[in-house]
Design a protein around this motif. Sequence first.
Motif, PDB file in Angstrom:
ATOM      1  N   ILE A   1     -13.486  53.253  -7.034  1.00  0.00           N
ATOM      2  CA  ILE A   1     -12.540  52.267  -6.517  1.00  0.00           C
ATOM      3  C   ILE A   1     -13.271  51.085  -5.890  1.00  0.00           C
ATOM      4  CG2 ILE A   1     -10.664  51.885  -4.868  1.00  0.00           C
ATOM      5  CD1 ILE A   1      -9.968  53.683  -7.300  1.00  0.00           C
ATOM      6  N   SER A   2     -12.802  49.885  -6.225  1.00  0.00           N
ATOM      7  CA  SER A   2     -13.264  48.654  -5.586  1.00  0.00           C
ATOM      8  C   SER A   2     -12.355  48.393  -4.388  1.00  0.00           C
ATOM      9  CB  SER A   2     -13.175  47.478  -6.560  1.00  0.00           C
ATOM     10  OG  SER A   2     -13.892  47.751  -7.748  1.00  0.00           O
ATOM     11  N   GLY A   3     -12.928  48.111  -3.216  1.00  0.00           N
ATOM     12  CA  GLY A   3     -12.073  47.925  -2.059  1.00  0.00           C
ATOM     13  C   GLY A   3     -12.702  47.123  -0.940  1.00  0.00           C
ATOM     14  N   ASP A   4     -11.855  46.785   0.004  1.00  0.00           N
ATOM     15  CA  ASP A   4     -12.177  45.922   1.143  1.00  0.00           C
ATOM     16  C   ASP A   4     -12.393  46.794   2.375  1.00  0.00           C
ATOM     17  OD1 ASP A   4     -12.081  44.118   3.270  1.00  0.00           O
ATOM     18  OD2 ASP A   4     -10.385  42.989   2.467  1.00  0.00           O
ATOM     19  N   GLU A   5     -13.607  46.806   2.900  1.00  0.00           N
ATOM     20  CA  GLU A   5     -13.915  47.678   4.040  1.00  0.00           C
ATOM     21  C   GLU A   5     -13.073  47.356   5.273  1.00  0.00           C
ATOM     22  OE1 GLU A   5     -15.584  50.285   3.673  1.00  0.00           O
ATOM     23  OE2 GLU A   5     -16.562  49.868   1.764  1.00  0.00           O
ATOM     24  N   ASP A   6     -12.569  46.131   5.372  1.00  0.00           N
ATOM     25  CA  ASP A   6     -11.743  45.766   6.521  1.00  0.00           C
ATOM     26  C   ASP A   6     -10.423  46.541   6.555  1.00  0.00           C
ATOM     27  OD1 ASP A   6     -13.607  43.973   7.488  1.00  0.00           O
ATOM     28  OD2 ASP A   6     -12.710  42.252   6.480  1.00  0.00           O
ATOM     29  N   MET A   7     -10.054  47.182   5.439  1.00  0.00           N
ATOM     30  CA  MET A   7      -8.802  47.955   5.405  1.00  0.00           C
ATOM     31  C   MET A   7      -8.811  49.099   6.398  1.00  0.00           C
ATOM     32  SD  MET A   7      -7.469  48.151   1.469  1.00  0.00           S
ATOM     33  CE  MET A   7      -5.794  48.539   1.985  1.00  0.00           C
TER      34      MET A   7
ATOM     35  N   ARG B   1     -15.601  57.121   4.701  1.00  0.00           N
ATOM     36  CA  ARG B   1     -16.650  56.700   3.770  1.00  0.00           C
ATOM     37  C   ARG B   1     -16.362  55.280   3.311  1.00  0.00           C
ATOM     38  NH1 ARG B   1     -16.997  61.418  -0.828  1.00  0.00           N
ATOM     39  NH2 ARG B   1     -16.457  63.217   0.488  1.00  0.00           N
ATOM     40  N   PRO B   2     -17.396  54.537   2.928  1.00  0.00           N
ATOM     41  CA  PRO B   2     -17.154  53.209   2.359  1.00  0.00           C
ATOM     42  C   PRO B   2     -16.554  53.313   0.962  1.00  0.00           C
ATOM     43  CG  PRO B   2     -19.487  53.756   2.247  1.00  0.00           C
ATOM     44  CD  PRO B   2     -18.836  54.845   3.058  1.00  0.00           C
ATOM     45  N   PHE B   3     -15.951  52.241   0.510  1.00  0.00           N
ATOM     46  CA  PHE B   3     -15.476  52.202  -0.871  1.00  0.00           C
ATOM     47  C   PHE B   3     -16.666  52.321  -1.832  1.00  0.00           C
ATOM     48  CE2 PHE B   3     -11.684  50.148   0.967  1.00  0.00           C
ATOM     49  CZ  PHE B   3     -10.675  50.790   0.251  1.00  0.00           C
ATOM     50  N   PRO B   4     -16.473  52.968  -2.962  1.00  0.00           N
ATOM     51  CA  PRO B   4     -17.572  53.096  -3.925  1.00  0.00           C
ATOM     52  C   PRO B   4     -18.042  51.765  -4.507  1.00  0.00           C
ATOM     53  CG  PRO B   4     -15.855  54.716  -4.370  1.00  0.00           C
ATOM     54  CD  PRO B   4     -15.301  53.775  -3.348  1.00  0.00           C
ATOM     55  N   GLN B   5     -17.129  50.805  -4.643  1.00  0.00           N
ATOM     56  CA  GLN B   5     -17.475  49.513  -5.218  1.00  0.00           C
ATOM     57  C   GLN B   5     -17.018  48.384  -4.292  1.00  0.00           C
ATOM     58  OE1 GLN B   5     -16.934  48.364  -9.185  1.00  0.00           O
ATOM     59  NE2 GLN B   5     -17.739  50.250 -10.061  1.00  0.00           N
ATOM     60  N   PRO B   6     -17.674  47.226  -4.368  1.00  0.00           N
ATOM     61  CA  PRO B   6     -17.242  46.092  -3.546  1.00  0.00           C
ATOM     62  C   PRO B   6     -15.889  45.569  -3.982  1.00  0.00           C
ATOM     63  CG  PRO B   6     -18.926  45.405  -5.113  1.00  0.00           C
ATOM     64  CD  PRO B   6     -18.847  46.906  -5.200  1.00  0.00           C
ATOM     65  N   ALA B   7     -15.251  44.853  -3.080  1.00  0.00           N
ATOM     66  CA  ALA B   7     -13.918  44.306  -3.357  1.00  0.00           C
ATOM     67  C   ALA B   7     -13.988  43.245  -4.444  1.00  0.00           C
ATOM     68  CB  ALA B   7     -13.348  43.702  -2.084  1.00  0.00           C
ATOM     69  N   HIS B   8     -12.854  43.059  -5.120  1.00  0.00           N
ATOM     70  CA  HIS B   8     -12.726  41.983  -6.091  1.00  0.00           C
ATOM     71  C   HIS B   8     -12.726  40.627  -5.388  1.00  0.00           C
ATOM     72  CE1 HIS B   8     -12.195  43.497 -10.185  1.00  0.00           C
ATOM     73  NE2 HIS B   8     -11.752  44.605  -9.624  1.00  0.00           N
TER      74      HIS B   8
ATOM     75  N   GLY C   1      -0.886  21.526  -2.521  1.00  0.00           N
ATOM     76  CA  GLY C   1      -2.238  20.997  -2.506  1.00  0.00           C
ATOM     77  C   GLY C   1      -3.355  21.983  -2.745  1.00  0.00           C
ATOM     78  N   ILE C   2      -3.062  23.293  -2.903  1.00  0.00           N
ATOM     79  CA  ILE C   2      -4.124  24.244  -3.249  1.00  0.00           C
ATOM     80  C   ILE C   2      -3.732  24.992  -4.517  1.00  0.00           C
ATOM     81  CG2 ILE C   2      -4.874  24.506  -0.864  1.00  0.00           C
ATOM     82  CD1 ILE C   2      -3.591  27.327  -0.937  1.00  0.00           C
ATOM     83  N   ASP C   3      -4.741  25.317  -5.324  1.00  0.00           N
ATOM     84  CA  ASP C   3      -4.530  26.027  -6.578  1.00  0.00           C
ATOM     85  C   ASP C   3      -4.683  27.530  -6.384  1.00  0.00           C
ATOM     86  OD1 ASP C   3      -4.119  23.671  -7.942  1.00  0.00           O
ATOM     87  OD2 ASP C   3      -6.193  23.503  -8.651  1.00  0.00           O
ATOM     88  N   ASN C   4      -4.071  28.271  -7.291  1.00  0.00           N
ATOM     89  CA  ASN C   4      -4.150  29.734  -7.312  1.00  0.00           C
ATOM     90  C   ASN C   4      -4.774  30.175  -8.646  1.00  0.00           C
ATOM     91  OD1 ASN C   4      -3.785  32.384  -6.472  1.00  0.00           O
ATOM     92  ND2 ASN C   4      -1.631  32.474  -7.025  1.00  0.00           N
ATOM     93  N   PHE C   5      -4.836  31.480  -8.844  1.00  0.00           N
ATOM     94  CA  PHE C   5      -5.252  32.118 -10.096  1.00  0.00           C
ATOM     95  C   PHE C   5      -6.754  31.987 -10.351  1.00  0.00           C
ATOM     96  CE2 PHE C   5      -0.888  30.302 -11.144  1.00  0.00           C
ATOM     97  CZ  PHE C   5      -0.213  31.386 -10.612  1.00  0.00           C
ATOM     98  N   ASP C   6      -7.551  32.079  -9.310  1.00  0.00           N
ATOM     99  CA  ASP C   6      -8.998  32.016  -9.472  1.00  0.00           C
ATOM    100  C   ASP C   6      -9.680  33.282  -8.941  1.00  0.00           C
ATOM    101  OD1 ASP C   6      -8.260  31.398  -6.883  1.00  0.00           O
ATOM    102  OD2 ASP C   6      -9.650  29.730  -6.631  1.00  0.00           O
ATOM    103  N   GLY C   7      -8.916  34.378  -8.838  1.00  0.00           N
ATOM    104  CA  GLY C   7      -9.489  35.655  -8.426  1.00  0.00           C
ATOM    105  C   GLY C   7     -10.039  36.426  -9.606  1.00  0.00           C
ATOM    106  N   SER C   8     -10.607  37.620  -9.341  1.00  0.00           N
ATOM    107  CA  SER C   8     -11.303  38.364 -10.395  1.00  0.00           C
ATOM    108  C   SER C   8     -10.520  39.544 -10.948  1.00  0.00           C
ATOM    109  CB  SER C   8     -12.658  38.860  -9.869  1.00  0.00           C
ATOM    110  OG  SER C   8     -12.497  39.820  -8.845  1.00  0.00           O
ATOM    111  N   THR C   9      -9.232  39.670 -10.583  1.00  0.00           N
ATOM    112  CA  THR C   9      -8.425  40.747 -11.149  1.00  0.00           C
ATOM    113  C   THR C   9      -6.954  40.352 -11.037  1.00  0.00           C
ATOM    114  OG1 THR C   9      -8.130  43.164 -11.165  1.00  0.00           O
ATOM    115  CG2 THR C   9      -8.201  42.079  -9.006  1.00  0.00           C
TER     116      THR C   9
END
Length: 485
Positions: free
Chosen positions: A139-145, A153-160, A303-311
């Motif tokens: 799982i990719s995840g955000d440690e701040d959760m 334990r930490p997430f196995p993969q870094p967040a998107h 004034g700001i664009d969206n749709f530039d994330g990785s998933t």
Amino acid sequence: MARLKNLTPAENVAGQHFDTIIIGSGFGSGFFLLEALKHKRTGRVLLLEWGEIRSHAEQMEAGAHSAIKPGTTYTNSSAKPWNFTIGFGGGTNCWFGQTPRFHPSDFRLHSLYGVGRDWPFDYAELEPYYCEAEEVMAISGDEDMAAVLPRSRPFPQPAHILSTPDAMLKKARKDMHFAMPTARARLATDSRPACCANLRCTLCPIDAKFTANNSLTGVFEHPSVTFCAGARVDHLETENGLVRSVHFETGTGSHTVSGDLIVLGANAIHSPAILLRSGIGSGLTGRGLHEAYGIEAEVMLDGIDNFDGSTITTGLDYGAYDGPFRKTSGSALLYFENRWKFGFRPETGRWRQTLPIVIVVEELPRDGDRIELDPNGQPHVIGEAPSAYARDGAERAFNLLPEILAALPVERIEKRGVRPTESHLQGSLRMGTDPARSVVDHNQIHHVCRNLAVVGSSVFPSCSAANPSLTVAAMSLRAGRSLLA
């Protein structure tokens, strides 16, 4: 059709005895088997799967996970469809790979707020199994959760990578807004490439999300396991409080096998149907079928664009999730979409200045929402309209959006309608400590038939606004260890 090394015709197992018989090959069965194979008591295993085995390539070629359309396997007088996959891997095929844990309060809904039902264990007891399931699925995840959902334990993969609006909200709401935890790989694994944000998650073209095909085949092909595909379980035969045999149909006729431990891992429609045809259980069997309630919103940005994330879904916000309001209205989880599901904006230069949000709200299970058998012995779904509790929770969350989105330049917020389904059927064989109010116990063993375990979301005693698949996986690891260690 794809093959497993241990795929066996029904005629070769008919009349035989197995130490463990598992019905179905979805999340519940797969993770139970993963744990069970660590223990000698599991012995010789037979797995019966109604559907066929389709490789990823075959699914892509057919444009479908299975040849069996779910709507042909039951009749429905509820107001909504119920989505699932019958085939090798079950829901691991059709899911989007969203993996938030349930909130600690979800397990104590009645104790905290006087509604719904408590679970027979709490978040702390399940937490180590959450970690194990996350490791298996990379799982990719955000440690701040951890501020909302404590973790050991930490997430196995870094967040998107977050979209621009998500990154702004993350900065302003660090303890409430997070990158979506997901089984869509952020980094390539040994069996899966990294998610490329092609936004086709139900049938991922590059096979980046966790499925049984790309990550659990070795479990199902274990030397202790015999696998029968195209085997539809009809009923179980009992004697003196134990399931003695399993009766199933294939294209070549009817067959019977016997076993010491039976694990029922069909879905929340077909698991109760099997028990009803078997005459097992009380009047609670099949009652309480439910899923979360969802609505859509679209935020017009200035004034700001969206749709530039990785998933496909980059953000998750807990600003409407927990509090005393749950006494009268449902908890809501806000999913921030990285896809243009409502299209681009028509104004020149502002095409991407839009933010789709899915508001998912817990529902209170009701006995009137249930599975019965039709005159042919097949499941019939009876259901009521969404409750006022769920609808009020959605309205409350929508009204909170201006406050939650205060860090963004918002032009306006529009409702885009009710979602027909969240595709997460659950709750028809609920778990609990009191046999008068539940079907299975805290270890997911049937109250009447003590060698029958039920895995999957059918045992959920209450709903959550979070996706259920990770919780199913964690619970199945826990059940396997509790029963067999």
